[in-house]
Structure formats: structure tokens, C-alpha cells
Design a protein around this motif. Sequence first.
Motif, PDB file in Angstrom:
ATOM      1  N   ASN A  25       0.828  -1.208   0.000  1.00 61.52           N
ATOM      2  CA  ASN A  25       0.000   0.000   0.000  1.00 61.52           C
ATOM      3  C   ASN A  25       0.865   1.261   0.000  1.00 61.52           C
ATOM      4  OD1 ASN A  25      -2.663   1.007  -0.095  1.00 61.52           O
ATOM      5  ND2 ASN A  25      -2.585   1.553   2.058  1.00 61.52           N
ATOM      6  N   ILE A  26       1.989   1.205   0.724  1.00 57.74           N
ATOM      7  CA  ILE A  26       2.893   2.358   0.752  1.00 57.74           C
ATOM      8  C   ILE A  26       3.415   2.657  -0.647  1.00 57.74           C
ATOM      9  CG2 ILE A  26       5.159   3.142   1.568  1.00 57.74           C
ATOM     10  CD1 ILE A  26       4.573   1.744   4.212  1.00 57.74           C
ATOM     11  N   GLN A  27       3.638   1.607  -1.457  1.00 56.63           N
ATOM     12  CA  GLN A  27       4.148   1.815  -2.809  1.00 56.63           C
ATOM     13  C   GLN A  27       3.194   2.644  -3.666  1.00 56.63           C
ATOM     14  OE1 GLN A  27       7.381   0.813  -3.390  1.00 56.63           O
ATOM     15  NE2 GLN A  27       7.116   0.310  -1.241  1.00 56.63           N
ATOM     16  N   THR A  28       1.895   2.628  -3.286  1.00 53.56           N
ATOM     17  CA  THR A  28       0.915   3.403  -4.065  1.00 53.56           C
ATOM     18  C   THR A  28       0.788   4.835  -3.559  1.00 53.56           C
ATOM     19  OG1 THR A  28      -0.997   2.848  -2.660  1.00 53.56           O
ATOM     20  CG2 THR A  28      -0.402   1.270  -4.374  1.00 53.56           C
ATOM     21  N   PHE A  29       1.396   5.134  -2.408  1.00 54.17           N
ATOM     22  CA  PHE A  29       1.221   6.450  -1.792  1.00 54.17           C
ATOM     23  C   PHE A  29       1.878   7.544  -2.631  1.00 54.17           C
ATOM     24  CE2 PHE A  29       0.742   5.091   2.964  1.00 54.17           C
ATOM     25  CZ  PHE A  29      -0.463   4.486   2.625  1.00 54.17           C
TER      26      PHE A  29
ATOM     27  N   PHE B  86       3.512  11.504  -2.405  1.00 54.82           N
ATOM     28  CA  PHE B  86       4.359  12.149  -1.410  1.00 54.82           C
ATOM     29  C   PHE B  86       3.530  12.729  -0.264  1.00 54.82           C
ATOM     30  CE2 PHE B  86       8.275  13.160  -4.238  1.00 54.82           C
ATOM     31  CZ  PHE B  86       8.462  11.803  -4.405  1.00 54.82           C
ATOM     32  N   SER B  87       2.330  13.230  -0.600  1.00 56.95           N
ATOM     33  CA  SER B  87       1.496  13.823   0.453  1.00 56.95           C
ATOM     34  C   SER B  87       1.013  12.762   1.437  1.00 56.95           C
ATOM     35  CB  SER B  87       0.293  14.547  -0.166  1.00 56.95           C
ATOM     36  OG  SER B  87      -0.465  13.666  -0.971  1.00 56.95           O
ATOM     37  N   ASN B  88       0.745  11.521   0.955  1.00 62.43           N
ATOM     38  CA  ASN B  88       0.367  10.441   1.865  1.00 62.43           C
ATOM     39  C   ASN B  88       1.505  10.093   2.816  1.00 62.43           C
ATOM     40  OD1 ASN B  88      -1.279   9.313  -0.927  1.00 62.43           O
ATOM     41  ND2 ASN B  88      -2.402   9.524   0.981  1.00 62.43           N
ATOM     42  N   ILE B  89       2.727  10.036   2.260  1.00 65.96           N
ATOM     43  CA  ILE B  89       3.895   9.709   3.090  1.00 65.96           C
ATOM     44  C   ILE B  89       4.145  10.808   4.104  1.00 65.96           C
ATOM     45  CG2 ILE B  89       6.402   9.332   3.049  1.00 65.96           C
ATOM     46  CD1 ILE B  89       5.973   7.956   0.319  1.00 65.96           C
ATOM     47  N   ASP B  90       3.970  12.065   3.669  1.00 58.74           N
ATOM     48  CA  ASP B  90       4.140  13.191   4.604  1.00 58.74           C
ATOM     49  C   ASP B  90       3.149  13.101   5.762  1.00 58.74           C
ATOM     50  OD1 ASP B  90       6.143  14.149   2.986  1.00 58.74           O
ATOM     51  OD2 ASP B  90       4.877  15.608   1.952  1.00 58.74           O
ATOM     52  N   LYS B  91       1.963  12.584   5.488  1.00 60.80           N
ATOM     53  CA  LYS B  91       0.924  12.483   6.520  1.00 60.80           C
ATOM     54  C   LYS B  91       1.359  11.573   7.664  1.00 60.80           C
ATOM     55  CE  LYS B  91      -3.819  10.780   7.164  1.00 60.80           C
ATOM     56  NZ  LYS B  91      -5.021  10.235   6.467  1.00 60.80           N
ATOM     57  N   PHE B  92       2.019  10.442   7.334  1.00 61.09           N
ATOM     58  CA  PHE B  92       2.427   9.485   8.366  1.00 61.09           C
ATOM     59  C   PHE B  92       3.862   9.703   8.828  1.00 61.09           C
ATOM     60  CE2 PHE B  92      -0.958   7.159   6.135  1.00 61.09           C
ATOM     61  CZ  PHE B  92      -1.753   6.819   7.203  1.00 61.09           C
ATOM     62  N   SER B  93       4.716  10.235   7.967  1.00 64.42           N
ATOM     63  CA  SER B  93       6.155  10.386   8.183  1.00 64.42           C
ATOM     64  C   SER B  93       6.842   9.029   8.025  1.00 64.42           C
ATOM     65  CB  SER B  93       6.497  10.995   9.547  1.00 64.42           C
ATOM     66  OG  SER B  93       6.480  10.027  10.573  1.00 64.42           O
ATOM     67  N   VAL B  94       8.074   9.057   7.532  1.00 66.05           N
ATOM     68  CA  VAL B  94       8.837   7.820   7.309  1.00 66.05           C
ATOM     69  C   VAL B  94       9.066   7.065   8.619  1.00 66.05           C
ATOM     70  CG1 VAL B  94      11.032   6.874   6.502  1.00 66.05           C
ATOM     71  CG2 VAL B  94       9.901   8.687   5.189  1.00 66.05           C
TER      72      VAL B  94
ATOM     73  N   ARG C  76      -5.815   5.620   1.363  1.00 67.09           N
ATOM     74  CA  ARG C  76      -5.853   5.512  -0.089  1.00 67.09           C
ATOM     75  C   ARG C  76      -5.033   6.644  -0.701  1.00 67.09           C
ATOM     76  NH1 ARG C  76      -6.357   1.353   0.932  1.00 67.09           N
ATOM     77  NH2 ARG C  76      -8.138  -0.059   0.846  1.00 67.09           N
ATOM     78  N   ALA C  77      -4.289   6.319  -1.738  1.00 67.18           N
ATOM     79  CA  ALA C  77      -3.399   7.295  -2.356  1.00 67.18           C
ATOM     80  C   ALA C  77      -4.195   8.495  -2.864  1.00 67.18           C
ATOM     81  CB  ALA C  77      -2.627   6.653  -3.510  1.00 67.18           C
ATOM     82  N   ASP C  78      -3.615   9.684  -2.658  1.00 61.40           N
ATOM     83  CA  ASP C  78      -4.266  10.901  -3.153  1.00 61.40           C
ATOM     84  C   ASP C  78      -4.323  10.913  -4.674  1.00 61.40           C
ATOM     85  OD1 ASP C  78      -4.541  11.748  -0.574  1.00 61.40           O
ATOM     86  OD2 ASP C  78      -2.754  13.006  -0.582  1.00 61.40           O
ATOM     87  N   LEU C  79      -3.333  10.294  -5.305  1.00 61.70           N
ATOM     88  CA  LEU C  79      -3.278  10.265  -6.767  1.00 61.70           C
ATOM     89  C   LEU C  79      -3.919   8.966  -7.255  1.00 61.70           C
ATOM     90  CD1 LEU C  79       0.389  11.531  -7.307  1.00 61.70           C
ATOM     91  CD2 LEU C  79      -1.708  12.855  -7.028  1.00 61.70           C
ATOM     92  N   ARG C  80      -5.095   9.076  -7.830  1.00 55.04           N
ATOM     93  CA  ARG C  80      -5.833   7.888  -8.272  1.00 55.04           C
ATOM     94  C   ARG C  80      -5.615   7.649  -9.763  1.00 55.04           C
ATOM     95  NH1 ARG C  80     -10.051   6.957  -4.577  1.00 55.04           N
ATOM     96  NH2 ARG C  80      -9.273   7.541  -2.513  1.00 55.04           N
TER      97      ARG C  80
ATOM     98  N   ASP D 291      -0.636  16.485  -7.525  1.00 60.73           N
ATOM     99  CA  ASP D 291      -1.653  17.020  -8.443  1.00 60.73           C
ATOM    100  C   ASP D 291      -1.818  18.512  -8.208  1.00 60.73           C
ATOM    101  OD1 ASP D 291      -2.325  14.891 -10.001  1.00 60.73           O
ATOM    102  OD2 ASP D 291      -3.979  14.212  -8.731  1.00 60.73           O
ATOM    103  N   VAL D 292      -2.165  19.219  -9.273  1.00 60.84           N
ATOM    104  CA  VAL D 292      -2.320  20.673  -9.190  1.00 60.84           C
ATOM    105  C   VAL D 292      -3.604  21.024  -8.433  1.00 60.84           C
ATOM    106  CG1 VAL D 292      -1.086  21.002 -11.363  1.00 60.84           C
ATOM    107  CG2 VAL D 292      -3.582  20.802 -11.381  1.00 60.84           C
ATOM    108  N   ASN D 293      -3.630  22.226  -7.864  1.00 65.55           N
ATOM    109  CA  ASN D 293      -4.856  22.735  -7.230  1.00 65.55           C
ATOM    110  C   ASN D 293      -5.791  23.328  -8.279  1.00 65.55           C
ATOM    111  OD1 ASN D 293      -3.128  22.223  -5.127  1.00 65.55           O
ATOM    112  ND2 ASN D 293      -3.676  24.017  -3.951  1.00 65.55           N
ATOM    113  N   GLU D 294      -5.202  24.082  -9.199  1.00 61.57           N
ATOM    114  CA  GLU D 294      -5.982  24.708 -10.272  1.00 61.57           C
ATOM    115  C   GLU D 294      -5.200  24.563 -11.572  1.00 61.57           C
ATOM    116  OE1 GLU D 294      -6.805  28.752  -9.331  1.00 61.57           O
ATOM    117  OE2 GLU D 294      -7.477  28.326  -7.287  1.00 61.57           O
ATOM    118  N   GLY D 295      -5.943  24.584 -12.683  1.00 60.59           N
ATOM    119  CA  GLY D 295      -5.308  24.483 -13.982  1.00 60.59           C
ATOM    120  C   GLY D 295      -5.012  23.040 -14.354  1.00 60.59           C
ATOM    121  N   ALA D 296      -4.092  22.861 -15.306  1.00 61.09           N
ATOM    122  CA  ALA D 296      -3.766  21.515 -15.791  1.00 61.09           C
ATOM    123  C   ALA D 296      -2.326  21.478 -16.297  1.00 61.09           C
ATOM    124  CB  ALA D 296      -4.719  21.114 -16.913  1.00 61.09           C
TER     125      ALA D 296
END
Length: 579
Positions: A95-99, A101-109, A313-317, A384-389
Amino acid sequence: MKTVLRQLGRFKRDALLCIGLCTLEVAMDILLPFITALIIDRGLEAGDLSAVYRYGAVMVGLAFLGLVFGAAAGRYAASASAGLAANLREAIYANIQTFSFSNIDKFSVPGLVTRMTTDITNVQNAFMMVIRIAVRSPLTLVFSYVMCLLISPTLSLTFLIAVVFLVVVLGSIMAVTLRIFTQVFRRYDDLNASVQENVSAIREVKAFVREDHENEKFSRAAKVLRDLSVKAEGLLAFNNPAMMTAVYFCIIMVSWLGSRFIVGGSMTSGELTSLFSYVMSLLMSLMMLSMVVVMISMSAASVRRISEVLNERADLRQPDEAVTEVADGSIDFDHVTFSYKHGSGKNALADIDLHIRSGETIGIIGGTGSGKSSLVNLICRLYDVNEGAVKVGGVDVRRYDTEVLRNQVAVVLQKNTLFSGTILDNLRWGDPDATEEACVEACRAACADEFIDRFPDGYHTRIERGGANVSGGQKQRLCIARALLKHPKVLILDDSTSAVDTATDARIQTAFTQKIPGTTTLIIAQRISSVEHADRILVLDGGRIDGFDTHENLLKSNAIYREIHDSQVKGGGDFDQPA
């Protein structure tokens, strides 16, 4: 708990077998005092030696069967608990492999490491106790109490009083210690973070003679952990006195009342003897249950922490209908705004409108915190971006299959990572099927061949973990060669030649145009000499575009670029280049 137990998988059979064998073991143990009473009443007191032999043989048989069932239950308990721990580690790691960077930051290494080590070990030990002791003890308690009721309903009430007393005491202890152990495991994260930071930066610690400071910092973290552990263990220490109070209460009541019943003729000596055995079995099962309570108190916090990672669940789907081919290396930023913490109001990039043609070489320059690394992280969709593409090959990166996109975008960072193994093993991270000749050619383009050839084992030289046995410049060149083997459509060099001299840097830049001519190359650099020959140069300031043009035009029109250029060239040149 359901999330954790779902990881049992094929070891569920072993857990069920353990429970069944424990039940049979308890049945054998419960029958032994009953047979003992028969030996006393029908053999010894009746003077019938044949009855003693007959019931004695039955007793030996029951004891042997109990031993066999107990040994088998222990084996299956070990298999089930170790299998659960192995499956949990694999599930968390996968599951960590799917995270992102923001998911990893949430838990910390360090927090993730603690969950995969200390927390899972706690769950493994608790699970083994649950499927053995937490099954065996309640069954022993119930069956022993049933036998006590059959022998003397009046005396059985004293055991009920003891059981209620222990349930209240142990329940109160568990409720308090559960909260403390939750804090304990958070402190484990802090302790691991202190160790990781110190070990990874040990050279800086020694260079600045900060060993004493680091020792004090570690000691503070260890002391907090110790104080919390002492507090929790101090509460758990009440288990044993409460247990002994119940034991002595039951022994005194059985001795006093039992002797009166024998004198009155309502109970035999054999029944009193077996009653004592059942009382001790009942109370020992309660004592074992108190140990289970301790383990459950410790593991409940671990179960919750493990479940948090498994349920994350990973932020990037992945998109539902993912694009599986990158047409070319063109890159478009359509009014992109991005922040690392959504809703914080602190944007790393603001209104970036940028269009790069396929095959172009783009230099990116700017001060610290200007958003250079943030910009390129969006291209391979690390965030992922907040706005734009952000578009690559004319397609929004959020529509691509993530693996397909990242296989076509090679990134070489300033702080590169090499893995334990040979040089060839590391190079083949770029292309697992690359021949040795292709690896040699990539190293020649990255100017890495000149130092590899000096190693006694050449390309079969072993690299230590993290590349500890090569210099920073050698590490950078190996990582550039590794990226070249991918033959990507987009190549990002994030200050990746900072540790090589300008002559070598120039040769590497020339090799790019020869080896991967159609690749879009983005070069983040601090040195003007690394980007001045690029097709266009992007100047970033405070997360915004301050200039985007050729070297000559920027010198005329952009104040930031001109200031950087003058400070490097007129101020004495690069570190290895005369003014």
C-alpha cells in the motif's frame, strides 16, 4: 480489527485448527480432577486397588492426549500469528508503494517504519495469545465453573464473587492503559525520527561537533518514552495483587465451607480435592486472561495504527480509462496553481502558464524557494495541481496511467540515490533488459566511464547502500546514465550536475543532444553555464514566471537573470572556471 484480521488469508485454517485443538486440550484438563476424585472415592477410600489402576490408566491417557493437543495447538498458533505478521507487512508495504508524497508526509517515514516493525510485532504476539490463551482460559473458566456447580452449587457462588471482582479491576486497568499505550507508540515515532535523522546526517553531526546536542535530544525522547511506559506498567502491576486477592479469598472460603460440608456428610473427600483443583484451574485461567488483557491493551493501539495505513488511499488515483501512450515530449502548464497543503493559502506555484515544444532544451533558474522543483514534480505527477492543468504530449497528466507517464519522464535529482548491488544492477533500474554494452554506452555519454574503468571490477563493482562508496559527482553521473537508459520523451535534471566541474557538465549536455535528440530536456541549475546554451530559459521568482526567453534576450530584459549572471561571471566565474 476487521481490517487487520482480513490479512490472515490462507493462515485462517491454522488459526481455526489452533482453536479446535485448544478446546480438546481444555476438555482433557477438565476431566483430570474428575478422575482424581473417582480414584480417591472409589479406589482409595473403598480399598479397591483395581479401580485405582483402572482410573489411573484413564488419567495417564487423558494427560497424554492433552499434551499432544497442546503441542499441536502451539504449532498452529505460531504458524497463524507469524503468517498474519508476514501478510500485514506485505500489505502495508504494497500500500505504501501506491502512496503519493502527500500520503507519506501524513504518516512520516519513521511513523511508517514503527508501524511495520514494533506495531506488527505487538499484534503478532497478541494474536498468538488470543487464539491460544484467550480461547483456552475462558473455556477452562467455564468448564471448571460448571464442574464446581455439579459438585457444590453453594461453594460455586464464592467463585462468582471473585470473577466479578477481577472483571471490574481488570476492565478499569485496561481502559486507562489503552490511552497511555496510544501515546507510547506516538513517542516511538519520535524516537525513530531522532535516530533516522542522526544516522542519515552523521557526517554533518561530526563535522559540526554536535554529538552532545544529538545525544541530549535522543535522551529527551527516550526519557519521555520511559516515563509513559513506567506509568502504564505501574497500572498493570495492579493485575497481580488483584489476582492473588481473588485466589486467597477462594482458597479460604473453599477450605472453611468445604470442611463443614464433609463433616456434615454432604461432600466427600474426593469431591473436595477435585473442587480445589477446579478452583485453581479457574483462578489460573483468570490470571492468564489478565495477561491477555495486558497484551490487548498494548496491541489495541497498534491495531489502530496499522489499520490507518492499510485503509489509507493514495491521493493520486488512476483514471478509469487511462491513456497508455505518451505521444511526444511537449509540456504545457495551463494557468497552474499548486500548494503542498490544500487550503493553506501558501502557494508554491501561482498562475504558471508555460508551453514547451517537444525536443526543446529548457533551462530553469531561480533563487531558493522559487518553485523550481515543485514545477517539475507536477510533470511526472508526484503531486496534483490545485488549479489548472499540466499536459504532457497534449494530454492532461491526470488522464495517463501513472506507470506509463513515469516511464516516459526520467528524473535525475541533485540528491541522488543508488541502491546496494553492482553498478550494472543500478544502471538497469532505467532499463531492466539493457545489455552491458548499452550500459557502457550510457555511462560514456554521462562521462561516468572514466571513473568506472578505474575500478578493479569495472561495471561489476559493488555499490554500498545509498552509494556510500562513491563520491557525489560519481553518483550524479551514474544516475544520469541510468536515466538515459530509459530513452524517455522528457528528461528532467534537477541540479543534477552540481557536483561535477563545468567541463564535464558541458560534455554531458552535448551527449544529450547526440544520444536522445528528440527528448525534451529540462535543466534546473544554479550555474548560468549549465543553462546558457538551452533553447530557452525559464526564470522563476516566488512561484511565478519572471522571464522565459533565450540567454541573450534575458540578459537584456530580465533583471533577476542579469543579476545572477553578473554575480557568477563578473564575480569570478564558476568554482572551476576562471573569471
